[in-house]
Design a protein around this motif. Sequence first.
Motif, PDB file in Angstrom:
ATOM      1  N   VAL A   1      -2.588   3.901  -1.731  1.00  6.98           N
ATOM      2  CA  VAL A   1      -1.878   4.927  -0.982  1.00  6.98           C
ATOM      3  C   VAL A   1      -0.826   5.544  -1.895  1.00  6.98           C
ATOM      4  N   ILE A   2      -0.885   6.852  -2.057  1.00 10.59           N
ATOM      5  CA  ILE A   2       0.089   7.547  -2.903  1.00 10.59           C
ATOM      6  C   ILE A   2       1.294   7.924  -2.052  1.00 10.59           C
ATOM      7  N   ASP A   3       2.451   7.426  -2.477  1.00 10.08           N
ATOM      8  CA  ASP A   3       3.728   7.693  -1.810  1.00 10.08           C
ATOM      9  C   ASP A   3       4.543   8.576  -2.745  1.00 10.08           C
ATOM     10  N   LYS A   4       4.710   9.841  -2.374  1.00 10.62           N
ATOM     11  CA  LYS A   4       5.411  10.796  -3.235  1.00 10.62           C
ATOM     12  C   LYS A   4       6.902  10.486  -3.366  1.00 10.62           C
ATOM     13  N   THR A   5       7.437   9.606  -2.517  1.00 12.67           N
ATOM     14  CA  THR A   5       8.852   9.239  -2.597  1.00 12.67           C
ATOM     15  C   THR A   5       9.067   7.977  -3.434  1.00 12.67           C
ATOM     16  N   TYR A   6       7.999   7.444  -3.983  1.00 10.47           N
ATOM     17  CA  TYR A   6       8.029   6.141  -4.647  1.00 10.47           C
ATOM     18  C   TYR A   6       7.752   6.278  -6.136  1.00 10.47           C
TER      19      TYR A   6
ATOM     20  N   LEU B   1      -8.274  -3.198  -3.603  1.00  5.03           N
ATOM     21  CA  LEU B   1      -6.812  -3.259  -3.688  1.00  5.03           C
ATOM     22  C   LEU B   1      -6.225  -2.211  -2.764  1.00  5.03           C
ATOM     23  N   LEU B   2      -5.434  -2.684  -1.809  1.00  3.77           N
ATOM     24  CA  LEU B   2      -4.700  -1.774  -0.939  1.00  3.77           C
ATOM     25  C   LEU B   2      -3.233  -1.956  -1.274  1.00  3.77           C
ATOM     26  N   SER B   3      -2.636  -0.915  -1.806  1.00  6.25           N
ATOM     27  CA  SER B   3      -1.236  -0.957  -2.181  1.00  6.25           C
ATOM     28  C   SER B   3      -0.717   0.462  -2.224  1.00  6.25           C
ATOM     29  N   ARG B   4       0.563   0.596  -2.499  1.00  2.00           N
ATOM     30  CA  ARG B   4       1.094   1.942  -2.679  1.00  2.00           C
ATOM     31  C   ARG B   4       1.437   2.138  -4.145  1.00  2.00           C
ATOM     32  N   ILE B   5       1.220   3.366  -4.580  1.00  2.00           N
ATOM     33  CA  ILE B   5       1.607   3.773  -5.920  1.00  2.00           C
ATOM     34  C   ILE B   5       2.369   5.077  -5.798  1.00  2.00           C
TER      35      ILE B   5
ATOM     36  N   THR C   1       4.481   6.571   5.148  1.00  2.00           N
ATOM     37  CA  THR C   1       3.611   5.816   4.241  1.00  2.00           C
ATOM     38  C   THR C   1       3.095   4.559   4.929  1.00  2.00           C
ATOM     39  N   GLU C   2       3.960   3.906   5.709  1.00  2.00           N
ATOM     40  CA  GLU C   2       3.525   2.722   6.451  1.00  2.00           C
ATOM     41  C   GLU C   2       2.391   3.085   7.407  1.00  2.00           C
ATOM     42  N   ASP C   3       2.512   4.232   8.086  1.00  2.00           N
ATOM     43  CA  ASP C   3       1.441   4.689   8.979  1.00  2.00           C
ATOM     44  C   ASP C   3       0.149   4.927   8.200  1.00  2.00           C
ATOM     45  N   GLU C   4       0.260   5.493   7.002  1.00  2.00           N
ATOM     46  CA  GLU C   4      -0.925   5.716   6.169  1.00  2.00           C
ATOM     47  C   GLU C   4      -1.542   4.380   5.741  1.00  2.00           C
ATOM     48  N   VAL C   5      -0.700   3.405   5.420  1.00  2.00           N
ATOM     49  CA  VAL C   5      -1.186   2.070   5.063  1.00  2.00           C
ATOM     50  C   VAL C   5      -1.922   1.452   6.251  1.00  2.00           C
ATOM     51  N   LEU C   6      -1.353   1.579   7.447  1.00  2.00           N
ATOM     52  CA  LEU C   6      -1.989   1.021   8.649  1.00  2.00           C
ATOM     53  C   LEU C   6      -3.333   1.705   8.930  1.00  2.00           C
ATOM     54  N   ASN C   7      -3.405   3.018   8.742  1.00  2.00           N
ATOM     55  CA  ASN C   7      -4.677   3.738   8.915  1.00  2.00           C
ATOM     56  C   ASN C   7      -5.701   3.276   7.882  1.00  2.00           C
ATOM     57  N   THR C   8      -5.243   3.052   6.664  1.00  7.97           N
ATOM     58  CA  THR C   8      -6.127   2.579   5.604  1.00  7.97           C
ATOM     59  C   THR C   8      -6.612   1.167   5.911  1.00  7.97           C
ATOM     60  N   LEU C   9      -5.712   0.333   6.420  1.00  7.26           N
ATOM     61  CA  LEU C   9      -6.099  -1.029   6.819  1.00  7.26           C
ATOM     62  C   LEU C   9      -7.208  -0.995   7.863  1.00  7.26           C
ATOM     63  N   ALA C  10      -7.075  -0.094   8.824  1.00  9.49           N
ATOM     64  CA  ALA C  10      -8.087   0.010   9.882  1.00  9.49           C
ATOM     65  C   ALA C  10      -9.460   0.329   9.297  1.00  9.49           C
ATOM     66  N   LYS C  11      -9.506   1.092   8.204  1.00 13.14           N
ATOM     67  CA  LYS C  11     -10.774   1.436   7.559  1.00 13.14           C
ATOM     68  C   LYS C  11     -11.325   0.276   6.743  1.00 13.14           C
TER      69      LYS C  11
END
Length: 168
Positions: free
Chosen positions: A74-79, A46-50, A109-119
Amino acid sequence: YTFGSTKRISPEAPVPVLNVTHEEVRIGGAGNVASNLAALDQEVILLSRIGDDISGLEIKKLCQSQGISSDFLVIDKTYMTPTKVRLIASSQQMVRIDYEVQNSLPKKTEDEVLNTLAKVLPTIDVIAISDYAKWMVTERVLEIIFTFAREKQIPVITDPKGTDFKKY
Protein backbone atom coordinates in the motif's frame (compact mmCIF):
# COMPACT_ATOMS: atom_id res chain seq x y z
CA TYR A 1 25.00 -1.97 3.42
CA THR A 2 28.25 -0.24 2.49
CA PHE A 3 31.28 -2.47 3.00
CA GLY A 4 34.92 -1.48 3.01
CA SER A 5 38.09 -1.24 5.01
CA THR A 6 39.69 1.39 7.19
CA LYS A 7 43.38 2.14 7.34
CA ARG A 8 43.49 5.74 8.49
CA ILE A 9 41.75 8.45 10.48
CA SER A 10 40.18 11.42 8.75
CA PRO A 11 42.16 14.69 8.93
CA GLU A 12 38.87 16.61 9.38
CA ALA A 13 37.65 14.75 12.47
CA PRO A 14 38.80 11.85 14.65
CA VAL A 15 36.82 9.24 12.70
CA PRO A 16 37.91 6.31 10.53
CA VAL A 17 37.87 6.70 6.76
CA LEU A 18 35.94 3.90 5.04
CA ASN A 19 37.36 2.85 1.68
CA VAL A 20 34.29 1.35 0.02
CA THR A 21 34.68 -2.03 -1.67
CA HIS A 22 31.02 -2.82 -2.41
CA GLU A 23 27.42 -2.06 -1.53
CA GLU A 24 24.33 -4.25 -1.11
CA VAL A 25 20.67 -3.32 -0.95
CA ARG A 26 18.53 -5.63 1.16
CA ILE A 27 14.91 -5.57 2.15
CA GLY A 28 14.51 -5.06 5.89
CA GLY A 29 11.89 -5.19 8.58
CA ALA A 30 8.84 -7.28 7.72
CA GLY A 31 10.28 -7.58 4.23
CA ASN A 32 13.21 -9.49 5.68
CA VAL A 33 10.77 -12.03 7.13
CA ALA A 34 9.11 -12.31 3.70
CA SER A 35 12.54 -12.73 2.11
CA ASN A 36 13.46 -15.52 4.52
CA LEU A 37 10.18 -17.33 3.83
CA ALA A 38 10.68 -16.98 0.07
CA ALA A 39 14.20 -18.42 0.47
CA LEU A 40 12.50 -21.49 1.99
CA ASP A 41 10.51 -21.88 -1.25
CA GLN A 42 7.29 -20.57 0.27
CA GLU A 43 4.82 -18.55 -1.76
CA VAL A 44 4.86 -15.17 -0.02
CA ILE A 45 2.55 -12.18 -0.25
CA LEU A 46 3.82 -9.05 1.48
CA LEU A 47 1.19 -6.64 2.71
CA SER A 48 2.76 -3.50 4.07
CA ARG A 49 2.89 0.20 3.49
CA ILE A 50 5.59 2.00 1.60
CA GLY A 51 6.10 5.63 0.81
CA ASP A 52 5.75 7.13 -2.64
CA ASP A 53 9.53 7.40 -2.88
CA ILE A 54 12.70 5.80 -4.25
CA SER A 55 13.05 3.46 -1.27
CA GLY A 56 9.47 2.25 -1.73
CA LEU A 57 10.18 1.51 -5.39
CA GLU A 58 13.35 -0.33 -4.37
CA ILE A 59 11.32 -2.52 -2.01
CA LYS A 60 8.97 -3.44 -4.87
CA LYS A 61 11.95 -4.35 -7.07
CA LEU A 62 13.59 -6.42 -4.31
CA CYS A 63 10.33 -8.27 -3.69
CA GLN A 64 9.92 -9.06 -7.38
CA SER A 65 13.51 -10.26 -7.71
CA GLN A 66 13.02 -12.63 -4.75
CA GLY A 67 9.67 -14.03 -5.89
CA ILE A 68 7.67 -12.14 -3.24
CA SER A 69 4.32 -10.76 -4.36
CA SER A 70 4.43 -6.98 -4.06
CA ASP A 71 0.92 -6.53 -5.46
CA PHE A 72 -0.42 -5.72 -1.99
CA LEU A 73 2.05 -3.04 -0.94
CA VAL A 74 0.00 0.00 0.00
CA ILE A 75 1.50 3.32 -1.07
CA ASP A 76 1.05 6.01 1.59
CA LYS A 77 1.90 9.44 0.15
CA THR A 78 2.29 10.84 3.70
CA TYR A 79 4.89 8.22 4.64
CA MET A 80 8.62 8.09 4.10
CA THR A 81 9.79 4.51 3.53
CA PRO A 82 12.32 3.83 6.31
CA THR A 83 15.86 3.44 4.99
CA LYS A 84 18.84 2.26 7.02
CA VAL A 85 22.40 2.77 5.84
CA ARG A 86 25.06 0.66 7.52
CA LEU A 87 28.77 1.35 7.13
CA ILE A 88 30.77 -1.81 7.75
CA ALA A 89 34.54 -2.23 7.93
CA SER A 90 36.13 -5.65 8.39
CA SER A 91 32.81 -7.24 9.46
CA GLN A 92 32.27 -4.53 12.11
CA GLN A 93 29.41 -2.08 11.76
CA MET A 94 30.86 1.38 12.32
CA VAL A 95 27.67 3.42 12.17
CA ARG A 96 24.06 3.16 11.06
CA ILE A 97 22.24 6.08 9.49
CA ASP A 98 18.43 6.02 9.64
CA TYR A 99 16.20 7.95 7.26
CA GLU A 100 12.85 7.66 8.99
CA VAL A 101 9.95 9.76 10.19
CA GLN A 102 7.89 8.07 12.84
CA ASN A 103 4.23 8.65 12.12
CA SER A 104 1.10 6.66 12.75
CA LEU A 105 -0.97 4.99 10.07
CA PRO A 106 -3.44 7.57 8.71
CA LYS A 107 -7.09 6.47 8.76
CA LYS A 108 -7.27 6.63 4.95
CA THR A 109 -4.24 4.32 4.63
CA GLU A 110 -5.57 2.03 7.36
CA ASP A 111 -8.84 1.73 5.41
CA GLU A 112 -6.84 0.86 2.28
CA VAL A 113 -4.90 -1.77 4.25
CA LEU A 114 -8.17 -3.26 5.53
CA ASN A 115 -9.59 -3.37 1.97
CA THR A 116 -6.40 -5.04 0.79
CA LEU A 117 -6.62 -7.56 3.64
CA ALA A 118 -10.14 -8.45 2.54
CA LYS A 119 -8.77 -9.31 -0.93
CA VAL A 120 -5.71 -11.25 0.19
CA LEU A 121 -6.88 -13.18 3.27
CA PRO A 122 -9.04 -15.72 1.38
CA THR A 123 -5.98 -16.76 -0.67
CA ILE A 124 -3.58 -17.67 2.15
CA ASP A 125 -2.84 -20.62 4.44
CA VAL A 126 -0.69 -18.98 7.14
CA ILE A 127 -0.41 -15.42 8.42
CA ALA A 128 2.88 -14.03 9.70
CA ILE A 129 2.61 -10.68 11.46
CA SER A 130 5.95 -8.98 11.76
CA ASP A 131 5.50 -5.65 13.49
CA TYR A 132 8.69 -3.63 13.60
CA ALA A 133 6.97 -0.76 15.44
CA LYS A 134 6.29 1.05 12.17
CA TRP A 135 2.65 1.73 13.09
CA MET A 136 1.29 -0.55 10.38
CA VAL A 137 -0.26 -3.19 12.63
CA THR A 138 -3.12 -1.31 14.27
CA GLU A 139 -5.74 -2.83 16.55
CA ARG A 140 -8.28 -2.69 13.69
CA VAL A 141 -5.87 -4.54 11.38
CA LEU A 142 -5.22 -7.18 14.05
CA GLU A 143 -8.94 -7.59 14.76
CA ILE A 144 -9.64 -8.37 11.08
CA ILE A 145 -6.70 -10.77 10.86
CA PHE A 146 -7.48 -12.66 14.07
CA THR A 147 -11.22 -12.89 13.33
CA PHE A 148 -10.54 -14.28 9.85
CA ALA A 149 -7.88 -16.68 11.13
CA ARG A 150 -10.21 -18.05 13.83
CA GLU A 151 -13.07 -18.53 11.37
CA LYS A 152 -10.88 -20.29 8.77
CA GLN A 153 -8.63 -22.00 11.34
CA ILE A 154 -5.50 -20.49 9.83
CA PRO A 155 -2.36 -20.29 11.98
CA VAL A 156 -1.08 -16.82 12.88
CA ILE A 157 2.57 -16.30 13.73
CA THR A 158 3.50 -13.02 15.38
CA ASP A 159 6.85 -11.31 15.77
CA PRO A 160 5.93 -8.22 17.77
CA LYS A 161 8.32 -5.46 18.67
CA GLY A 162 7.90 -3.24 21.70
CA THR A 163 6.76 -3.87 25.23
CA ASP A 164 2.95 -3.84 24.98
CA PHE A 165 1.74 -7.19 23.64
CA LYS A 166 -1.89 -6.86 24.81
CA LYS A 167 -3.16 -6.27 21.28
CA TYR A 168 -1.93 -9.74 20.31
